[in-house]
Design a protein around this motif. Structure first.
Motif, mmCIF file in Angstrom:
data_model
loop_
_atom_site.group_PDB
_atom_site.id
_atom_site.type_symbol
_atom_site.label_atom_id
_atom_site.label_comp_id
_atom_site.label_asym_id
_atom_site.label_seq_id
_atom_site.Cartn_x
_atom_site.Cartn_y
_atom_site.Cartn_z
ATOM 1 N N PHE A 176 0.580 -1.227 -0.231
ATOM 2 C CA PHE A 176 -0.167 0.080 0.164
ATOM 3 C C PHE A 176 0.998 1.369 0.006
ATOM 4 O O PHE A 176 0.379 2.280 -0.811
ATOM 5 C CB PHE A 176 -0.997 -0.092 1.283
ATOM 6 N N LEU A 177 1.912 1.287 0.468
ATOM 7 C CA LEU A 177 2.645 2.429 0.969
ATOM 8 C C LEU A 177 3.534 2.824 -0.233
ATOM 9 O O LEU A 177 3.517 3.855 -1.504
ATOM 10 C CB LEU A 177 4.220 1.929 1.725
ATOM 11 N N ALA A 178 3.388 1.603 -1.708
ATOM 12 C CA ALA A 178 4.548 1.751 -2.492
ATOM 13 C C ALA A 178 3.459 2.563 -3.804
ATOM 14 O O ALA A 178 2.997 3.475 -3.912
ATOM 15 C CB ALA A 178 4.629 0.480 -3.109
ATOM 16 N N ILE A 214 -5.310 -2.310 -4.117
ATOM 17 C CA ILE A 214 -6.405 -2.914 -2.561
ATOM 18 C C ILE A 214 -6.695 -4.470 -3.369
ATOM 19 O O ILE A 214 -6.482 -5.433 -2.848
ATOM 20 C CB ILE A 214 -7.432 -1.800 -2.475
ATOM 21 N N ILE A 215 -7.146 -4.115 -4.480
ATOM 22 C CA ILE A 215 -8.062 -6.112 -5.051
ATOM 23 C C ILE A 215 -6.655 -7.113 -5.328
ATOM 24 O O ILE A 215 -6.839 -7.471 -4.734
ATOM 25 C CB ILE A 215 -8.615 -5.589 -6.449
ATOM 26 N N VAL A 216 -5.979 -6.558 -5.733
ATOM 27 C CA VAL A 216 -5.074 -7.075 -6.263
ATOM 28 C C VAL A 216 -4.244 -7.903 -4.129
ATOM 29 O O VAL A 216 -4.456 -9.463 -3.874
ATOM 30 C CB VAL A 216 -3.115 -6.698 -6.645
ATOM 31 N N LEU A 220 -4.160 -11.802 -3.131
ATOM 32 C CA LEU A 220 -3.102 -12.347 -2.497
ATOM 33 C C LEU A 220 -4.157 -12.814 -1.709
ATOM 34 O O LEU A 220 -3.245 -13.686 -0.654
ATOM 35 C CB LEU A 220 -2.172 -11.562 -2.059
ATOM 36 N N CYS A 221 -4.160 -12.079 -0.283
ATOM 37 C CA CYS A 221 -4.407 -12.460 1.098
ATOM 38 C C CYS A 221 -5.716 -13.731 0.594
ATOM 39 O O CYS A 221 -5.178 -14.697 1.868
ATOM 40 C CB CYS A 221 -5.677 -11.468 1.725
ATOM 41 N N ILE A 222 -6.502 -13.540 0.126
ATOM 42 C CA ILE A 222 -7.049 -15.173 -0.134
ATOM 43 C C ILE A 222 -6.638 -16.124 -0.716
ATOM 44 O O ILE A 222 -6.554 -17.376 0.186
ATOM 45 C CB ILE A 222 -8.476 -14.895 -1.377
ATOM 46 N N GLY A 287 -15.136 -5.639 -8.845
ATOM 47 C CA GLY A 287 -15.412 -4.628 -9.629
ATOM 48 C C GLY A 287 -14.113 -4.352 -10.500
ATOM 49 O O GLY A 287 -13.053 -5.533 -10.110
ATOM 50 N N ARG A 288 -14.078 -3.797 -10.848
ATOM 51 C CA ARG A 288 -12.843 -3.575 -12.337
ATOM 52 C C ARG A 288 -12.611 -4.825 -12.837
ATOM 53 O O ARG A 288 -11.769 -6.142 -11.867
ATOM 54 C CB ARG A 288 -11.822 -3.312 -11.047
ATOM 55 N N LYS A 289 -12.120 -4.731 -14.015
ATOM 56 C CA LYS A 289 -11.514 -5.744 -15.044
ATOM 57 C C LYS A 289 -10.242 -6.808 -14.074
ATOM 58 O O LYS A 289 -9.398 -5.763 -14.023
ATOM 59 C CB LYS A 289 -11.681 -5.828 -16.042
ATOM 60 N N MET A 290 -9.645 -7.798 -14.143
ATOM 61 C CA MET A 290 -8.459 -7.902 -13.206
ATOM 62 C C MET A 290 -7.920 -8.712 -14.768
ATOM 63 O O MET A 290 -8.783 -9.427 -15.547
ATOM 64 C CB MET A 290 -8.987 -8.903 -12.263
#
Lengths: 291, 422
Positions: A176-178, A214-216, A220-222, A287-290
Motif C-alpha cells: 500500500f505504501l508503494a 487493494i484488489i490485488v 493475494l490475501c485470499i 468490480g474492475r477488470k482484473m
C-alpha cells in the motif's frame, strides 16, 4: 511493438526454460493430483481406480467441513484484518513523518521472520501457565480473564487468527505504501485548493486511486489464506481436537500420516476449485477488470 | 538488437541445460562404498550418542565402507520416511519401528529381508523379541532396545510430603495421592500431549491392557472383539476422570512431550508418565538421581489383565532398502552385524537403555534403570500405536485429546473406533 514482433522467436526461446521448469514443478503435479484423486492408493502398493468414491467420502466427512469452516475464518481474518489494518497504517505513514523508515521496518519485520520462529514465539506468548499474555493479565489483577489460549477449543482458532493477521500486515503495508507514493501530488493539491477535508481526500481521491492495488492485495490475501499451513502446523498441528484444522493441514494429515494418497489428492483438487471459485467471486464483487 | 536477443536466449537455454546435467560425472573413481542411514537421533541423549559412536567406530575400522548419518527430528521422521517411500527415494538404510508401522513398507516391497544373516543373533536375542520386526517369517530389522512405554517417574520427596512412602499400587490409592498433591498446590502429573500420541501410547496402552487383557487388541482388530467392549470404555474413562480431577498441568494440550519432561525435572510437578526413552534424559538432568523413583502403572479394580505387565515394544531397528544389491548389500550386512553387537548392547545399558540381549549389570547402573529394566520381566503388553492401523491411531489420538477437553465421551470414542475397524 514492431521490434517485439520480429523477435517473437527469441522471446519464446527466452521464456522456454522458465516455462519448462514451471510446467514440470507446478502444472504437472496439479494434473497428477487430478489423476490420483480418482484412485485408491496408499503410496506404496498398486493403485486401483475408484471413480468419484474419494470425493463422495470427502463430502461426507465432517472433519473436512470442519477444516473448511476454520479455513474460512482464516480468510475472513486475513481479508477483514490484514487489509484494513495495513491500509490504515499505510495512510498514517504516508506523510512527512519523522522516523518513517523505522516504523516501516518494524511493520515489515514479521514478514521477514521465519514462520517457525513466529509460531514458536506466539506459542510461548499464549501458554496458559507462564505465557506473556496470562502473566500480564494476572499482574494487572485480571487473572480471571486469563485463558488457555491454544488449549481451549473456544479460543484456539481466534488465537491462531490473531497471529496470522500479525504476521502478514507488514506485507500489505509495504504494498500500500508503494501504491500511495504513486498517487500524483497535483491531484491531492487540486483537492486541497477545492477545499476538500483530509477525510474526503482520503476516501474520494486516495483510496479510489489505489483501488486496483487493494484488489490485488485482497486476492493475494485470499490465495495465501487458503493454502495456509506452516504456521498452524507448528503452532497447534490442527489441535486441540481438530479445532484449528484447515484444509491444507487436513489434506497433509490424511495423505501422509494416514497414507491415503488418493483421498488426499481428492482434497487437493477440492481446495484447487474452491480457491478458483472464491477468487472469481471476489474479482466480480470488487468490480474492475482484473488481469 | 535482434541478434543480441537470440544470443541471450540461446545462452539462457544453454545455461539451464548444463545446470541440469552437471551431476552425472561424480561418484566414480573412489572405492569407498557409501551407505546413508536415516534416523531420528537428533536429541542429545546418551542413547543417540551410543548409536552415533558405534557408526563412527565402524567407519574407522572398515576402510572400504563409509556410513553417513542423516538425522531428522522424531516428530517428522515417519512422515518423511513415508513420503520418500512413496516417491521410491528411500536411502540405503533407515530406522524403522516394528509391527504395523513397517507393514506398509513391507507391502510396498521397500524393505530387504534379513533372513540370510539373522542366524547371527540366534541365542543372543530371544525369538519372541526378534519376531517384533518380522512379517510372515521374514525379518526386516534387528532390535537394539526394548521400549517400555508406560512408566511412572516421581519425586520421592513430593510423595513423602503427601504422606506416601511407597508409590500407590492401586488406582484408588493413586487418585487419593493426586488429591493430596492438589491440596498442597502441587501439580500432580506433567503431561505434554500437543503431539497427541502420549495419552494413547503411554497411558492407554497399559491402562487398557489392565482392563481388557493382552489378547483384546488383536481380537478387536480382526473382529472377534469390539472396541465398544465395556472394559475398553472403562479404560478410556480413566483419562476422562484424570482430566476432570485436574491431575495434569493446565497446558497439557499445548506443550510437547519434552517440555512436559522438563517441567517434571525442574520439580514443578510430582509425577511424569513416560516410556523408557525418558529414563536417560531424566537421570541426566536431575541433581540427585536418588530422589527420583520409578513405578509401574497401578492395578485397576475389576480389570481382566495381568497387573504385572507393562506395555512395550522392540525398537531401534534399522531396515535396508530393497534396492541394495551386490557390494552395497554385503557392506550393509557387515554394518548390521557390527552395529547390533554385544559391544553396543553393553554401551546402551550404560546409557540406561533397556536392551533385548542378556547383558550383565553392575552397581554403576542407576537404581531407577535397574528397576525399570525389571518391569519387563512381568511380560510385555502390546503398545497401541504399534498395533493399530494408522487410521485407528489417528482416531484414538485425537479422541483422547477431545476427552481431556470434555468434547467427547469415552463411549463416543469407542464407537468411532469400532466403526472404523469394521
Amino acid at each position: 511493438m514492431q521490434a517485439a514482433g520480429k523477435t517473437k522467436g527469441a522471446i519464446i526461446i527466452g521464456l522456454l526454460p522458465a516455462i519448462l521448469i514451471y510446467s514440470v514443478f507446478a502444472i504437472l503435479p496439479i494434473i497428477q493430483s487430478f489423476y490420483y484423486s480418482v484412485m485408491e492408493w496408499n503410496g506404496f502398493s498398486d493403485m486401483s481406480f475408484v471413480g468419484l468414491a474419494n470425493f463422495q467420502a470427502l463430502f461426507q466427512d465432517t472433519l473436512f467441513w470442519n477444516s473448511v469452516k476454520n479455513n474460512i475464518y482464516v480468510v475472513l481474518a486475513s481479508v477483514l484484518g490484514q487489509v484494513p489494518i495495513a491500509l490504515f497504517i499505510a495512510l498514517l505513514l504516508n506523510r512527512k513523518l519523522k522516523g518513517l523508515k523505522i516504523f516501516r521496518t518494524i511493520g515489515f519485520l514479521p514478514v521477514v521472520l521465519s514462520t517457525v520462529v513466529i509460531s514458536l514465539t506466539w506459542s510461548l506468548i499464549y501458554n496458559s501457565e507462564n505465557g506473556l499474555i496470562n502473566e500480564l493479565l494476572r499482574a494487572l489483577g485480571l487473572g480471571g480473564l486469563a485463558q488457555n489460549w491454544l488449549g481451549d477449543t473456544n479460543w484456539s482458532m481466534i488465537a491462531v487468527c490473531v497471529t496470522v493477521i500479525w504476521q502478514f500486515v507488514g506485507l500489505y503495508l509495504i504494498i500500500f505504501l508503494a501504491a500511495l507514493q504513486n498517487v500524483p501530488e497535483e491531484v491531492l493539491e487540486a483537492a486541497k485548493i477545492d477545499g476538500a477535508s483530509e477525510w474526503t481526500t482520503t476516501w474520494k481521491i486516495t483510496v479510489p486511486m489505489i483501488w486496483d492495488t487493494i484488489i490485488v492485495a485482497v486476492i493475494l490475501c485470499i490465495a495465501g489464506s487458503l493454502k495456509t499451513f506452516d504456521l498452524i502446523y507448528v503452532m497447534t498441528n490442527g489441535g486441540p481436537s481438530h479445532s484449528t484444522d484447515v484444509m491444507a493441514l487436513y489434506m497433509f494429515n490424511e495423505t501422509f500420516s494416514q497414507l491415503q494418497y488418493g483421498y488426499g489428492s481428492a482434497v487437493s483438487v477440492v481446495i484447487f476449485f474452491f480457491s478458483l471459485i472464491l477468487i472469481f467471486i471476489v474479482t466480480k464483487l470488487l468490480g474492475r477488470k482484473m488481469l | 538488437m535482434k541478434k543480441i536477443g537470440w544470443l541471450l536466449a540461446s545462452l539462457l537455454v544453454l545455461i539451464s541445460l548444463t545446470a541440469c546435467g552437471g551431476e552425472s560425472d561424480e561418484a566414480s573413481g573412489s572405492d569407498v562404498i557409501e551407505l546413508t542411514v536415516w534416523n531420528d537421533w537428533t536429541e542429545d541423549r546418551p542413547e543417540n550418542t551410543v548409536y552415533k559412536d558405534m557408526i563412527k567406530k565402524f567407519n574407522e575400522e572398515n576402510e572400504g565402507i563409509e556410513v553417513k548419518i542423516e538425522s531428522i527430528p522424531h516428530d517428522q521422521y515417519e512422515t518423511k520416511l513415508r513420503t520418500q517411500a512413496a516417491g521410491q527415494q528411500l536411502p540405503d538404510m533407515f530406522r524403522v519401528w516394528p509391527g504395523t508401522r513397517i507393514a506398509p513398507l513391507v507391502e510396498g516391497n521397500a524393505l530387504l529381508s534379513l533372513n540370510e544373516i539373522v542366524d547371527e543373533w540366534e541365542g543372543k536375542i530371544p525369538e519372541g523379541i526378534l519376531k517384533d520386526y518380522a512379517i510372515d517369517g521374514e525379518h526386516y530389522a534387528i532390535p537394539a532396545n526394548i521400549s517400555e512405554t508406560s512408566l511412572i517417574f516421581y519425586h520421592k520427596d513430593a510423595l513423602a510430603k503427601a504422606g506416601f512412602d511407597t508409590f500407590p499400587a492401586t488406582y484408588e490409592e493413586l487418585k487419593s495421592l493426586i488429591e493430596k498433591l492438589k491440596e498442597q498446590n502441587v501439580t500432580p502429573i506433567a503431561l505434554g500431549n500437543k503431539a497427541i500420541w502420549p495419552l494413547q501410547s503411554v497411558y492407554i496402552s497399559t491402562i487398557a491392557d489392565r482392563y481388557t487383557g493382552s489378547d483384546f487388541l488383536e481380537n478387536a482388530l480382526n473382529g472377534e472383539a469390539s472396541f465398544t467392549d465395556e472394559r475398553f470404555v472403562k479404560a478410556l474413562s480413566v483419562i476422562e476422570e484424570l482430566a476432570n480431577m485436574e491431575a495434569f498441568n493446565g497446558d497439557l494440550n499445548t506443550i510437547d512431550e519434552a517440555q512436559s519432561r522438563s517441567e517434571f525435572v525442574s520439580g514443578n510437578t510430582a509425577m511424569h508418565f513416560a516410556g523408557s526413552w525418558a529414563i536417560g534424559p531424566i537421570l541426566d538432568s536431575v541433581e540427585n538421581q536418588d530422589a527420583i523413583g520409578v513405578a509401574p502403572f497401578p492395578s485397576f479394580e475389576g480389570g481382566d489383565g495381568d497387573p504385572a505387565k507393562i506395555a512395550g515394544v522392540a525398537g531401534g531397528g534399522i531396515a535396508l532398502n530393497s534396492d541394495l544389491s551386490g557390494e552395497k548389500k554385503e557392506a550393509a550386512f557387515t554394518f548390521l552385524k557390527y552395529f547390533y553387537s554385544d559391544e553396543m548392547f553393553q554401551k546402551l545399558v550404560k546409557a540406561n537403555i533397556i536392551v533385548p540381549a542378556d547383558v550383565e549389570m553392575d552397581d554403576s547402573i542407576p537404581e531407577v534403570f535397574q528397576e525399570a529394566n525389571s518391569f519387563a520381566q512381568g511380560g510385555l503388553a502390546p503398545v497401541y500405536d504399534a498395533t493399530l492401523t494408522p487410521e485407528l491411531t489417528d482416531i484414538i489420538n485425537n479422541g483422547l485429546q477431545s476427552i481431556t477437553l470434555g468434547e467427547k465421551t469415552p463411549e463416543e470414542l469407542a464407537e468411532e473406533m469400532e466403526k472404523e475397524s469394521e
